[in-house]
Design an enzyme around this catalytic site. Structure first.
Site, PDB file in Angstrom:
ATOM      1  N   ASP A 162      49.947  64.668  29.089  1.00  0.00           N
ATOM      2  CA  ASP A 162      51.122  64.403  29.835  1.00  0.00           C
ATOM      3  C   ASP A 162      51.835  63.439  28.970  1.00  0.00           C
ATOM      4  O   ASP A 162      51.668  62.420  28.705  1.00  0.00           O
ATOM      5  CB  ASP A 162      50.658  63.786  31.162  1.00  0.00           C
ATOM      6  CG  ASP A 162      51.974  63.620  32.201  1.00  0.00           C
ATOM      7  OD1 ASP A 162      53.088  63.545  31.662  1.00  0.00           O
ATOM      8  OD2 ASP A 162      51.955  63.587  33.521  1.00  0.00           O
ATOM      9  N   LYS A 178      63.219  60.970  32.315  1.00  0.00           N
ATOM     10  CA  LYS A 178      63.001  59.595  31.954  1.00  0.00           C
ATOM     11  C   LYS A 178      63.679  59.622  30.675  1.00  0.00           C
ATOM     12  O   LYS A 178      64.809  59.292  30.743  1.00  0.00           O
ATOM     13  CB  LYS A 178      61.419  59.429  31.723  1.00  0.00           C
ATOM     14  CG  LYS A 178      60.881  59.417  33.211  1.00  0.00           C
ATOM     15  CD  LYS A 178      59.214  59.152  33.009  1.00  0.00           C
ATOM     16  CE  LYS A 178      58.429  59.436  34.265  1.00  0.00           C
ATOM     17  NZ  LYS A 178      58.752  58.331  35.320  1.00  0.00           N
ATOM     18  N   ARG A 193      57.461  46.146  35.590  1.00  0.00           N
ATOM     19  CA  ARG A 193      57.688  46.908  34.442  1.00  0.00           C
ATOM     20  C   ARG A 193      59.185  47.085  33.928  1.00  0.00           C
ATOM     21  O   ARG A 193      60.038  47.378  34.575  1.00  0.00           O
ATOM     22  CB  ARG A 193      57.306  48.521  35.204  1.00  0.00           C
ATOM     23  CG  ARG A 193      56.985  49.522  33.768  1.00  0.00           C
ATOM     24  CD  ARG A 193      56.478  50.904  34.457  1.00  0.00           C
ATOM     25  NE  ARG A 193      57.537  51.181  35.550  1.00  0.00           N
ATOM     26  CZ  ARG A 193      57.415  52.710  35.665  1.00  0.00           C
ATOM     27  NH1 ARG A 193      56.454  53.507  35.183  1.00  0.00           N
ATOM     28  NH2 ARG A 193      58.196  53.267  36.313  1.00  0.00           N
TER      29      ARG A 193
END
Lengths: 401, 401
Positions: free
Chosen positions: A188, A214, A360
C-alpha cells in the site's frame, strides 16, 4: 531558525512550484499527507470537463475526449512515480476497493494458501479488507514479519510508509523474504507515492495500491490506483468483475471475459470528473519529477526534526530519525495531541491528529517551504509554552479527526 | 406532428425546468438514459467545492462542509425517488461495486443457499458480478423466472427496466414470488430511478442499486447508490469492509466493527467532487418531484411511439407498447442500427446503439420536450428515406458505442 529557513527557500529549486497551487493566505499547510492542496490547473480542467465535455458534447465525450481511456492514461502517468511500467498501473475506485480486488486475486494465484499476513496497527482499511475477505488474517509485529511467513501465507500485505509514525519498510528485503516463502506481496503506497523513493520494478513487487488524494493532489476522495507486475497479468483474476474490465464491454455478452492486463481491474464506469482532477495532480507531480520531490521531502523533514529538537525538546518524535527509513512526515507523541493539533489550527498551522496520542505533520515537497516549517515550529513552541492547548474549545472532537 | 408537439410543450408543467440544464444549441438529446445532461447548478456548486472547500478550507472541510456526511445525505435525497426511507439509501462507489457488496451480503443472509438467479441478457455488469462472486449463477428467461426459484436461490437479482428494450418487470409480483421461495431480491434501478414509478417500500424489496449518471444527472461516472430495507440492517454484512463503513473510523482500531445500517456499505473515502455533482442532479430531480417526472416520461414516450408508427412504420419497436410496462425509452430494431444512430447524430439527434441491432432513444422527462421528439422523428424519417445511414463513415465503430 527562520533566517536559515528563508535562505533554504531561496536556494530551493522546487520553490517555484508553490505558485502552481492555490494555497490560502495565512495558512501553513502540513497536512498534504492527508489531503493534497489544489493545483491551479485543476480548476481550469474541471471547468473544461464540465462545460465542454459533459455539457456540450455529452455522451460523445466517451470517444471524443477519450473518457473511456482515462483509467489507463492516468495510471500510466502515475507509473514513473512508483517505479512501474505504464501498462502495469491503472487508476480506479478507492484504495479499499482495490485492496479487495487484489486480495482476491492473490488468493486465486496461490491456491491452497489461505493467509494474508500484515502488521497490527496497519492502516485500518487494509486490515478490514482482509477481515471481510475469504482469507485468514495473520498479524505480526514489524520485526517479526519474516518469521511469520510460512507455507500458508498467500499474500504479505503491508503499508510501505506507516500512516501514523511515518516508518518505512524495506520494500526490497521484505518482498524477497515473502517470495522465498512462496508468498506474493501487496504494497500500500498511500503515504509513499509522490513523496518517497519507490521502485516496484527493482524490488520485484507483485502488487500495489495507492491513494490519489494525498501527495498526488488529486482532490478529496480522488480515485486510487492499482499496480500488478506484468508477469502476473495472465493469471490475474479480479473478483469484482465488472463490465469495464471486460475484454469487449460494448459487446454486452452474458459471459465475462477479462480485458488484457490491469484493465481487467476496472469494475464500473470511470468517475470522469474525479479522474480529470486526479490527472491534473499527477501531471504536476510528474512535471516536477520524483527525484527532486524526494530530495526536497528529506531536506524539509530533516530541517524540521533538527529545529524541533532545539525549540520543542519536550515532544517525543516517534518517526525514525534516519530520513531514509521514514516517509515525508514527522509524528510527535503528546497525551493531548488532539487539543494540540486544534490549538495549532487556530494559529493557522494545519497538521493532524492520529488516535490516540500522535500529532502528525506532513511535508508535501511540491508546495511546503522551509519557512513554513520554521513558522510552524514557532507556533508549536508558543502553544506549548503558553499552555493554550489546554483550553476547552480545543478538546471538542469533530466527526473527522 | 410538430404543431401538435409545440402545443404539448406549451401545456407542459415541466417545460420550465429545461432552462435549469445546460443543453447545447442544435442538439436533440435522447440519450439521458445513458448520460444525463448538465444541471446549471452543478457548475456553481463544483466551483464552490473546488475553490472554497478544497482550495481554501482544505482538510477542515471534512467537518466544516460535512464532506464526511455526503454519502448518507445524498442517499437520503435519492430515497423519495425510489420509495425508500432516507436511512435506507446510501450514495457510494459504482453500481458494479455495490452489486458485489450486496451479492455478498445476500449470501451471508441465506446460508446454505448458493444460487443467484437472474435473466440472460441482463445488463452485463450485473451478471459479471455474479460470475466473479462465490455464488452459483442461474439464468432464466423472464417468463420462466418464477419457475426457476427454488430452495437453492439466495438472491433474485434483476434489472427493473431492461437497458436494451426498456421492458419493466413487475417489482411487486416478482419480489413476492422470491420471498415465497425464501429468496431475497436485489433490484437494479439504473434505468428506473428518476424516470419511472418505483416503490421499494410498498413492494417489500430487500435490496437495490442504481446509477447516478443517467436520470439523476449526476455527471459522467457519478457515484451510484445502494438500498437495503431497514429490516435487514442488523444482519447486513458487507464483504468490502472498508474503514469508512466502520462504526468508528477515526478510532483506527485493528478490529472491524460495522457502522449502523447502510453506512456499513461504505468502503473507501467518499469521492467529494463527484458526490457534489451528484447531489446537484438529485436535488433538481427532487425539486421537480417523481410524480410529474413519471407523468411526463409516459406522455413523451407515448407521443413518440404513436408518431413513429405513423412516420417511420418500417422500424420495429421492441419496447412494450403499454407505457406501464416500460421505462422512459423506446428501442427500435434495425440491422444497421449503429450506422443509423451515427447518421442521426450527424443531424444533431443523439440517441444510442445497443449491440447488435437496437437503436435506443431515451426521454429524460426533466429536459426533453415534445418538439424534440417530433424533430427527431423527422430526422429519422429523412435518414431512412434517403438511405444516408448507408454511408461508410457511419459504420466506423468508435471505442464506446
Amino acid at each position: 531558525m527562520l533566517n536559515k529557513a528563508i535562505e533554504l527557500d531561496a536556494a530551493d529549486p522546487l520553490a517555484r512550484f508553490r505558485e502552481r497551487f492555490d494555497l490560502p493566505d495565512g495558512v501553513i499547510y502540513l497536512d498534504g499527507n492527508s489531503l493534497g492542496a489544489l493545483p491551479k490547473s485543476t480548476r481550469e480542467r474541471l471547468a473544461q470537463v464540465v462545460d465542454a465535455e459533459w455539457g456540450r458534447d455529452l455522451i460523445r465525450s466517451w470517444n471524443t475526449a477519450d473518457w473511456i481511456g482515462m483509467p489507463q492514461r492516468v495510471g500510466g502517468k502515475i507509473a514513473p512515480l512508483i517505479g512501474a511500467c505504464p501498462h502495469e498501473v491503472i487508476a480506479c475506485d478507492s484504495v479499499s476497493v482495490n485492496l479487495a480486488k487484489l486480495i482476491g486475486a492473490a488468493l486465486h494465484m496461490r491456491p491452497g494458501r489461505t493467509v494474508v499476513l500484515s502488521e497490527p496497527g496497519n492502516f485500518p482499511t487494509d486490515i478490514y479488507m482482509v477481515q471481510g475477505s475469504p482469507a485468514e488474517q495473520r498479524l505480526a509485529a514489524r520485526d517479526r514479519i519474516v518469521d511469520a511467513l510460512d507455507e500458508n501465507v498467500a499474500l504479505l500485505m503491508l503499508t510501505h510508509v506507516h500512516y501514523k509514525t511515518g516508518a518505512m519498510f524495506d520494500m526490497a528485503a521484505l518482498t524477497e523474504a515473502a517470495h522465498a516463502a512462496g508468498a506474493l506481496v501487496l504494497w500500500d503506497l498511500s503515504h509513499s507515492g509522490g513523496a518517497v523513493p519507490v521502485d516496484l520494478g527493482a524490488c520485484n513487487a507483485d502488487m500495489a495500491v495507492g491513494c490519489g488524494y494525498k501527495y498526488l493532489n488529486g482532490g478529496p476522495g480522488a480515485p486510487a490506483y492499482a499496480f500488478v507486475a506484468e508477469r502476473h497479468h495472465a493469471a490475474l483474476v479480479n473478483p469484482i468483475s465488472g463490465w469495464m474490465g471486460h475484454a469487449a464491454p460494448f459487446a454486452f455478452s452474458d459471459e465475462y471475459a477479462p480485458a488484457p492486463g490491469v484493465s481487467r481491474l476496472l469494475a464500473g464506469t470511470p468517475p470522469v470528473l474525479a479522474m480529470a482532477a486526479l490527472e491534473c495532480g499527477v501531471e504536476l507531480m510528474a512535471e516536477i519529477g520524483i527525484e527532486p520531490l524526494v530530495a526536497k521531502s528529506r531536506a524539509l523533514s530533516e530541517f524540521f526534526r533538527a529545529a524541533m529538537a532545539e525549540h520543542c525538546p519536550g515532544l517525543e518524535c516517534v518517526s525514525p530519525a534516519d530520513p531514509a527509513l521514514r516517509g515525508s512526515q514527522l509524528s510527535y507523541r503528546h497525551l493531548e495531541a488532539y487539543a494540540l493539533s486544534q490549538a495549532l489550527i487556530a494559529r493557522g498551522v494545519i497538521g493532524d491528529f492520529r488516535a490516540p496520542d500522535v500529532l502528525r505533520l506532513g511535508f508535501a515537497p511540491a508546495y511546503v517551504g522551509f519557512a513554513d516549517c520554521a513558522r510552524a515550529i514557532e507556533a508549536l513552541a508558543e502553544v506549548l509554552a503558553s499552555g493554550a492547548w489546554q483550553r476547552e474549545e480545543f478538546r471538542q472532537r469533530a466527526a473527522v479527526t
